[in-house]
Write a protein that holds these residues in place. Structure first.
Motif, short mmCIF file in Angstrom:
data_model
loop_
_atom_site.label_atom_id
_atom_site.label_comp_id
_atom_site.label_asym_id
_atom_site.label_seq_id
_atom_site.Cartn_x
_atom_site.Cartn_y
_atom_site.Cartn_z
N ASN A 84 33.43 91.36 59.07
CA ASN A 84 33.81 90.85 60.53
C ASN A 84 32.91 90.99 61.58
O ASN A 84 32.40 90.06 62.30
CB ASN A 84 34.96 91.58 61.14
N ILE A 85 31.77 92.05 61.47
CA ILE A 85 30.82 92.26 62.52
C ILE A 85 29.58 91.24 62.18
O ILE A 85 29.29 90.65 62.85
CB ILE A 85 30.45 93.79 62.66
N CYS A 86 29.46 91.14 60.62
CA CYS A 86 28.19 90.05 60.30
C CYS A 86 28.54 88.83 60.67
O CYS A 86 27.52 88.26 60.73
CB CYS A 86 28.01 90.59 58.95
N LEU A 87 29.93 88.61 60.47
CA LEU A 87 30.12 87.13 60.91
C LEU A 87 29.78 86.82 62.19
O LEU A 87 29.45 85.60 62.79
CB LEU A 87 31.67 86.80 60.55
N SER A 88 30.07 87.71 63.10
CA SER A 88 29.44 87.48 64.68
C SER A 88 30.14 86.32 65.45
O SER A 88 29.30 85.62 66.11
CB SER A 88 27.97 87.68 64.71
N LEU A 89 31.54 86.26 65.19
CA LEU A 89 32.27 85.41 66.02
C LEU A 89 32.45 86.03 67.33
O LEU A 89 32.70 87.40 67.47
CB LEU A 89 33.39 85.00 65.17
N PRO A 90 32.66 85.38 68.39
CA PRO A 90 32.92 86.01 69.70
C PRO A 90 34.50 86.69 69.42
O PRO A 90 34.40 87.60 70.42
CB PRO A 90 33.05 84.84 70.65
N ALA A 91 35.29 86.00 68.70
CA ALA A 91 36.58 86.80 68.60
C ALA A 91 36.58 87.85 67.60
O ALA A 91 37.87 88.08 67.21
CB ALA A 91 37.83 85.83 68.50
N GLY A 92 35.43 88.38 67.23
CA GLY A 92 35.61 89.41 66.08
C GLY A 92 36.10 90.40 66.55
O GLY A 92 35.45 91.14 67.30
N ALA A 93 37.32 91.05 65.86
CA ALA A 93 38.19 91.92 66.46
C ALA A 93 37.32 93.21 66.17
O ALA A 93 37.30 94.32 67.00
CB ALA A 93 39.26 92.22 65.65
N MET A 94 36.54 93.45 64.90
CA MET A 94 35.69 94.64 64.64
C MET A 94 34.61 94.86 65.55
O MET A 94 33.84 95.98 65.98
CB MET A 94 35.42 94.98 63.26
N ILE A 95 34.10 93.49 66.04
CA ILE A 95 33.08 93.80 67.17
C ILE A 95 33.40 94.29 68.44
O ILE A 95 32.82 95.37 69.38
CB ILE A 95 32.55 92.43 67.48
N SER A 96 34.82 93.98 68.62
CA SER A 96 35.39 94.44 70.07
C SER A 96 35.63 95.87 69.67
O SER A 96 35.26 96.94 70.97
CB SER A 96 36.93 93.85 70.40
N LEU A 97 35.91 96.34 68.71
CA LEU A 97 36.07 97.76 68.31
C LEU A 97 34.69 98.54 68.62
O LEU A 97 34.48 99.60 69.26
CB LEU A 97 36.87 98.06 67.18
N ALA A 98 33.88 98.29 67.90
CA ALA A 98 32.48 98.86 67.79
C ALA A 98 31.71 98.86 68.84
O ALA A 98 31.27 100.06 69.43
CB ALA A 98 31.59 98.13 66.78
N THR A 99 31.87 97.83 69.77
CA THR A 99 31.33 97.82 71.09
C THR A 99 31.73 98.68 72.12
O THR A 99 31.30 99.44 72.74
CB THR A 99 31.00 96.35 71.62
N ALA A 100 33.10 98.54 72.27
CA ALA A 100 33.94 99.44 73.03
C ALA A 100 33.78 100.98 72.59
O ALA A 100 33.86 101.76 73.80
CB ALA A 100 35.37 99.21 72.85
N MET A 101 33.36 101.17 71.28
CA MET A 101 33.44 102.74 71.08
C MET A 101 31.89 103.09 70.97
O MET A 101 31.43 104.23 70.28
CB MET A 101 34.10 102.86 69.65
N ASP A 102 30.85 102.31 71.38
CA ASP A 102 29.59 102.76 71.42
C ASP A 102 29.14 102.78 69.82
O ASP A 102 28.35 103.58 69.53
CB ASP A 102 29.13 103.86 72.18
N GLY A 103 29.48 102.02 68.93
CA GLY A 103 29.38 102.01 67.60
C GLY A 103 27.80 101.84 67.20
O GLY A 103 27.30 100.95 67.97
N VAL A 104 27.15 102.49 66.29
CA VAL A 104 25.90 102.43 66.04
C VAL A 104 25.84 102.21 64.51
O VAL A 104 26.58 102.67 63.69
CB VAL A 104 25.06 103.58 66.19
N ALA A 105 25.12 100.93 64.31
CA ALA A 105 25.31 100.63 62.64
C ALA A 105 24.19 100.99 62.00
O ALA A 105 22.87 101.19 62.68
CB ALA A 105 24.91 98.79 62.74
N THR A 106 24.13 101.35 60.77
CA THR A 106 23.14 101.68 59.90
C THR A 106 22.87 100.39 59.07
O THR A 106 23.77 99.79 58.32
CB THR A 106 23.44 102.80 59.09
N VAL A 107 21.68 99.84 58.87
CA VAL A 107 21.42 98.78 58.23
C VAL A 107 20.45 99.16 56.95
O VAL A 107 19.29 99.77 57.24
CB VAL A 107 20.65 97.71 59.11
#
Length: 271
Positions: free
Chosen positions: A111-134
């Motif tokens: 969901n994050i990598c698809l990178s759609l504006p309405a990506g629900a997991m993007i909403s969650l991860a950004t609200a929670m200051d999520g940090v991705a390991t790549v």
């Protein structure tokens, strides 16, 4: 949908098995979007579910969510920690325009990598200051805040061969008090805006905006702002060209409902 151009499916069991990236190759886990439409430019799929990553790992410093963790697993998880912000896991998952069947297969990382504006997991991860390991294609790895990873509709900072490994939430963010607003044109429609507010234990106030904008925006205040300060910050931080325009909402309407939702959240978290 059948993907008729695929000639090879690679299922790595360890990192050394992951093949070098190339333009005609795609990483697949749940595959709910990838398998939903033609992908004629692809000839190879790399199925990362064989890597066996544990979906959720809890430690004293926070929570690590594997890219292959399903949305259902995250949304229904319970923790033996005083982490009130985990209420956002289900709230953000319900913002996803998807049936329970999709929840069982779609992944957080996809969901994050698809990178759609309405990506629900993007909403969650950004609200929670999520940090991705790549995992980088050259065998190294790097970290990047999810708010910086997603750069636009179907656009992100991943390079060819890069693979999202996990998203990390700190215990401090998970201990915060939160408020959530989603607005759509219809009760079960695609999100026109998702606004999340977070009041940390040190009184920092964080508000994130997704779905209404072409990429995520996160605003921070050292303490609770006034309504005028919040509205001014939103107006000053999100340019007019950033508001998304599609059949699910016009830019001026998205701006209006986003500012109104943020004001409601501030009032709720002030109580």
């Amino acid at each position: 949908m059948d993907l008729g151009t695929i000639a090879d499916v690679v299922i790595p069991r360890m990192r050394s098995d992951v093949p070098p990236g190339r333009d005609d190759s795609a990483v697949i886990a749940g595959g709910t979007w990838l398998m939903s439409e033609k992908q004629d430019h692809l000839t190879r799929l790399v199925d990362i579910t064989g890597l066996g990553w544990p979906p959720l790992v809890v430690d004293d410093a926070g929570l690590t969510v594997a890219a292959t963790c399903t949305i259902e697993t995250l949304a229904t998880a319970t923790f033996e920690r005083d982490w009130p912000a985990t209420v956002l896991f289900e709230q953000c998952a319900t913002a996803l325009l998807a049936s329970f069947k999709i929840w069982k297969v779609a992944t957080v990382g996809g969901n994050i990598c698809l990178s759609l504006p309405a990506g629900a997991m993007i909403s969650l991860a950004t609200a929670m200051d999520g940090v991705a390991t790549v995992w980088a294609d050259d065998g190294s790895e790097y970290t990047v805040p999810v708010v910086d990873l997603v750069t636009g509709p179907h656009e992100n900072a991943l390079r060819v061969g890069d693979m999202l490994r996990s998203v990390r939430f700190t215990s401090e963010a998970l201990s915060a008090t939160t408020a959530f607003r989603k607005i759509a044109l219809s009760p079960l429609g695609r999100s026109a805006t998702v606004v999340v507010g977070r009041r940390d234990t040190d009184e920092q106030f964080v508000v994130s905006v997704t779905a209404a904008t072409r990429r995520p925006y996160v605003l921070r205040f050292p303490g609770l702002p006034s309504q005028d300060e919040l509205r001014g910050a939103l107006a000053g931080s999100i340019p007019d060209t950033a508001w998304y325009d599609d059949p699910h909402g016009a830019p001026d309407w998205r701006r209006h409902i986003t500012i109104g939702s943020a004001a409601e959240i501030l009032e709720e978290l002030t109580c």
